[in-house]
Motif scaffolding. Structure first.
Motif, PDB file in Angstrom:
ATOM      1  N   PRO A 294       5.862  12.712 -22.313  1.00 40.60           N
ATOM      2  CA  PRO A 294       7.050  12.576 -23.185  1.00 40.60           C
ATOM      3  C   PRO A 294       8.054  13.710 -22.991  1.00 40.60           C
ATOM      4  O   PRO A 294       8.375  14.452 -23.910  1.00 40.60           O
ATOM      5  CB  PRO A 294       6.442  12.569 -24.590  1.00 40.60           C
ATOM      6  N   ILE A 295       8.538  13.831 -21.757  1.00 40.10           N
ATOM      7  CA  ILE A 295       9.532  14.858 -21.430  1.00 40.10           C
ATOM      8  C   ILE A 295      10.883  14.434 -22.010  1.00 40.10           C
ATOM      9  O   ILE A 295      11.282  13.284 -21.866  1.00 40.10           O
ATOM     10  CB  ILE A 295       9.648  15.012 -19.892  1.00 40.10           C
ATOM     11  N   LYS A 296      11.547  15.375 -22.659  1.00 42.15           N
ATOM     12  CA  LYS A 296      12.858  15.068 -23.229  1.00 42.15           C
ATOM     13  C   LYS A 296      13.919  15.360 -22.173  1.00 42.15           C
ATOM     14  O   LYS A 296      14.020  16.499 -21.691  1.00 42.15           O
ATOM     15  CB  LYS A 296      13.079  15.943 -24.464  1.00 42.15           C
ATOM     16  N   VAL A 297      14.692  14.343 -21.805  1.00 41.03           N
ATOM     17  CA  VAL A 297      15.686  14.485 -20.739  1.00 41.03           C
ATOM     18  C   VAL A 297      17.069  14.189 -21.321  1.00 41.03           C
ATOM     19  O   VAL A 297      17.271  13.145 -21.943  1.00 41.03           O
ATOM     20  CB  VAL A 297      15.388  13.499 -19.585  1.00 41.03           C
ATOM     21  N   ALA A 298      18.004  15.106 -21.125  1.00 36.28           N
ATOM     22  CA  ALA A 298      19.370  14.917 -21.636  1.00 36.28           C
ATOM     23  C   ALA A 298      20.337  14.739 -20.480  1.00 36.28           C
ATOM     24  O   ALA A 298      20.296  15.495 -19.510  1.00 36.28           O
ATOM     25  CB  ALA A 298      19.780  16.117 -22.487  1.00 36.28           C
ATOM     26  N   VAL A 299      21.192  13.719 -20.597  1.00 38.26           N
ATOM     27  CA  VAL A 299      22.224  13.480 -19.586  1.00 38.26           C
ATOM     28  C   VAL A 299      23.569  13.488 -20.310  1.00 38.26           C
ATOM     29  O   VAL A 299      23.871  12.584 -21.090  1.00 38.26           O
ATOM     30  CB  VAL A 299      21.992  12.125 -18.880  1.00 38.26           C
ATOM     31  N   MET A 300      24.357  14.505 -20.061  1.00 38.66           N
ATOM     32  CA  MET A 300      25.590  14.697 -20.818  1.00 38.66           C
ATOM     33  C   MET A 300      26.802  14.717 -19.892  1.00 38.66           C
ATOM     34  O   MET A 300      26.740  15.265 -18.793  1.00 38.66           O
ATOM     35  CB  MET A 300      25.520  16.018 -21.601  1.00 38.66           C
ATOM     36  N   GLY A 301      27.891  14.131 -20.384  1.00 35.83           N
ATOM     37  CA  GLY A 301      29.047  13.894 -19.521  1.00 35.83           C
ATOM     38  C   GLY A 301      29.953  15.083 -19.291  1.00 35.83           C
ATOM     39  O   GLY A 301      30.800  15.057 -18.404  1.00 35.83           O
ATOM     40  N   CYS A 302      29.839  16.123 -20.099  1.00 36.05           N
ATOM     41  CA  CYS A 302      30.680  17.297 -19.882  1.00 36.05           C
ATOM     42  C   CYS A 302      30.025  18.471 -20.591  1.00 36.05           C
ATOM     43  O   CYS A 302      28.963  18.322 -21.189  1.00 36.05           O
ATOM     44  CB  CYS A 302      32.107  17.076 -20.395  1.00 36.05           C
ATOM     45  N   ILE A 303      30.657  19.597 -20.552  1.00 32.73           N
ATOM     46  CA  ILE A 303      29.989  20.758 -21.139  1.00 32.73           C
ATOM     47  C   ILE A 303      30.308  20.940 -22.624  1.00 32.73           C
ATOM     48  O   ILE A 303      29.855  21.889 -23.247  1.00 32.73           O
ATOM     49  CB  ILE A 303      30.304  22.060 -20.384  1.00 32.73           C
ATOM     50  N   VAL A 304      31.082  20.011 -23.198  1.00 30.75           N
ATOM     51  CA  VAL A 304      31.396  20.173 -24.624  1.00 30.75           C
ATOM     52  C   VAL A 304      30.125  20.123 -25.466  1.00 30.75           C
ATOM     53  O   VAL A 304      29.816  21.031 -26.223  1.00 30.75           O
ATOM     54  CB  VAL A 304      32.406  19.106 -25.086  1.00 30.75           C
TER      55      VAL A 304
END
Ligand code: SF4
Length: 435
Positions: A326-336
């Motif tokens: 259950p690795i938590k993976v974040a994919v975010m579109g910018c650095i905001v």
């Protein structure tokens, strides 16, 4: 603080065998011989969409659903060639199989002979007392449970409706569709009396409707009147896109109230989605321990720096096949919002200037061009998974604070860059993200 109320205690039923494994449904109340039981985790089930007697296709579909996480799979058996097919299907699958029986009680008897693990009967279309007793006795001889499933679509009869309205409608007059609840509960009481007379108690109940509010009210009332485990579902919920909302509105409400022991989300779409969404609902409510990665992704906005929508879909598929933990993976579109989300994730990427900056537990490990993000992210997830499995790292353990790179690139984001662009266009205030 949990928002989920304690599970309602029920009798427990078990289905399966040593080869496919056993699945327990419900629990907490003692067995009839006084043996204590503990509530089983809420299980996820689904139903095949193909024709059962097309054996190879049916086996392939069941195996695909099992790989997606289905713990029980139901198949339709409208014809004798379907129950005959079960003899070849069951030995080729690794999950308990339920025969969905309507109209012809012989199909139930044939399915039992073929080695099925559970029977579903519909009181709306199999109600001959002698026939029901035959099925009960056959299940009893093999220690198989029966689900009694009253469906809104199959129980409304004009004559019955009028009669019940008069007799019982007033009880539920404050409910959205009180007459329907009255019919459902009366049908259940009448039907289950036959089971009790036969001293048969391996029963699971369902009472599905296409209307989520009715589903909540029906199961809530049934949970007060019967101590059997409950199979939750919204029937004919529609395609995944809308059926998801209808199902989660009803099932989420019930589960949060402690009601429900096994769930089936039903879509007019690939049944794999039913399984994936059912599991995600249970994970989200904290009712099951997550298997596989948890994906967090921003909804994107005008600050987007890469093609995030496609990237997220690719990452989702990749995680489903390659990541067990259950690795938590974040994919975010910018650095905001990227750094903030990345801080809470085990592996994170946030985009800037058509590049991806990748972090593992707060440590920056890569800054790659957009076309390499997916591959590099997968490598980092797999490497991290290996470290966790070897005991060299622990899930959810952040090591360092993430400092946003600033600037990320010529057309990158970054706090100052965003602020600068806003000021240039005359915006009075700087809004940090919209998530
Ligand atoms: S501001 Fe938020 S929603 Fe917009 S791209 Fe950045 S992280 Fe995504």
């Amino acid at each position: 603080m949990s928002i989920v109320n304690p599970r309602r205690l029920t009798r427990q039923v078990t289905l399966g065998d040593a080869r496919v494994g056993f699945v327990r449904i419900g629990g907490g109340l003692p067995a009839r011989d006084g043996t204590p039981t503990t509530p089983a985790p809420v299980s996820v089930q689904t139903m095949t969409t193909g024709i059962t007697h097309e054996i190879d296709t049916c086996v392939a579909e069941i195996n695909r659903l099992t790989a997606a996480g289905a713990e029980v799979v139901r198949v339709a058996v409208p014809e004798k060639k379907d129950t005959d097919a079960l003899r070849q299907i069951i030995p080729q699958v690794r999950v308990p199989i339920v025969a969905d029986v309507h109209f012809h009680f012989q199909r139930a008897l044939e399915a039992i002979e073929a080695g099925v693990h559970k029977i579903r009967l519909n009181p709306g279309n199999i109600n001959d007392r002698k026939q029901v007793i035959d099925v009960i006795q056959a299940c009893k001889a093999r220690n198989l449970p029966i689900r009694v499933g009253v469906n809104e679509g199959s129980i409304i009869e004009r004559k019955d409706k009028q009669k019940r309205l008069k007799e019982l409608g007033a009880i539920f007059s404050d409910h959205k569709r009180g007459y329907l609840l009255a019919i459902m509960i009366t049908k259940l009481e009448e039907y289950l009396d036959i089971f009790y007379e036969q001293d048969f108690h391996e029963i699971v109940i369902s009472a599905k409707s296409m209307d989520p509010v009715t589903v909540v009210q029906a199961y809530t009332e049934i949970s007060k009147r019967f101590d059997h485990p409950l199979h939750l579902g919204v029937t004919h919920a529609g395609p995944k896109e809308t059926g998801c909302i209808r199902s989660v509105a009803a099932l989420g409400t019930l589960l949060a109230n402690g009601i429900g022991d096994t769930i089936r989300i039903s879509y007019a779409s690939d049944a794999v989605y039913e399984v994936e969404d059912g599991l995600e609902l249970l994970y989200s409510l904290g009712l099951r321990e997550r298997r596989g990665a948890e994906l967090i992704a921003c909804p994107t906005c005008g600050r987007i720096q890469v093609d995030l929508i496609s990237l997220v879909q690719d990452v989702r598929k990749m995680l489903a096949t390659d990541i067990r933990l259950p690795i938590k993976v974040a994919v975010m579109g910018c650095i905001v919002n990227g750094p903030g989300e990345a801080e809470g994730a085990d592996v994170a990427v946030f985009a800037g200037d058509r590049r991806g900056i990748i972090y593992v537990q707060g440590e920056r490990v890569a800054n790659v061009p957009e076309e390499q993000i997916l591959q590099r992210l997968l490598e980092e997830c797999k490497t991290f998974q290996g470290r966790v499995e070897r005991g060299e790292a622990r899930l959810g353990e952040k090591k360092v604070e993430i400092v946003p790179p600033d600037p990320v690139g010529e057309v990158g984001s970054g706090w100052e860059k965003v602020a600068h662009e806003r000021l240039k266009t005359g915006a009075a205030t700087l809004t940090i993200g919209n998530t």
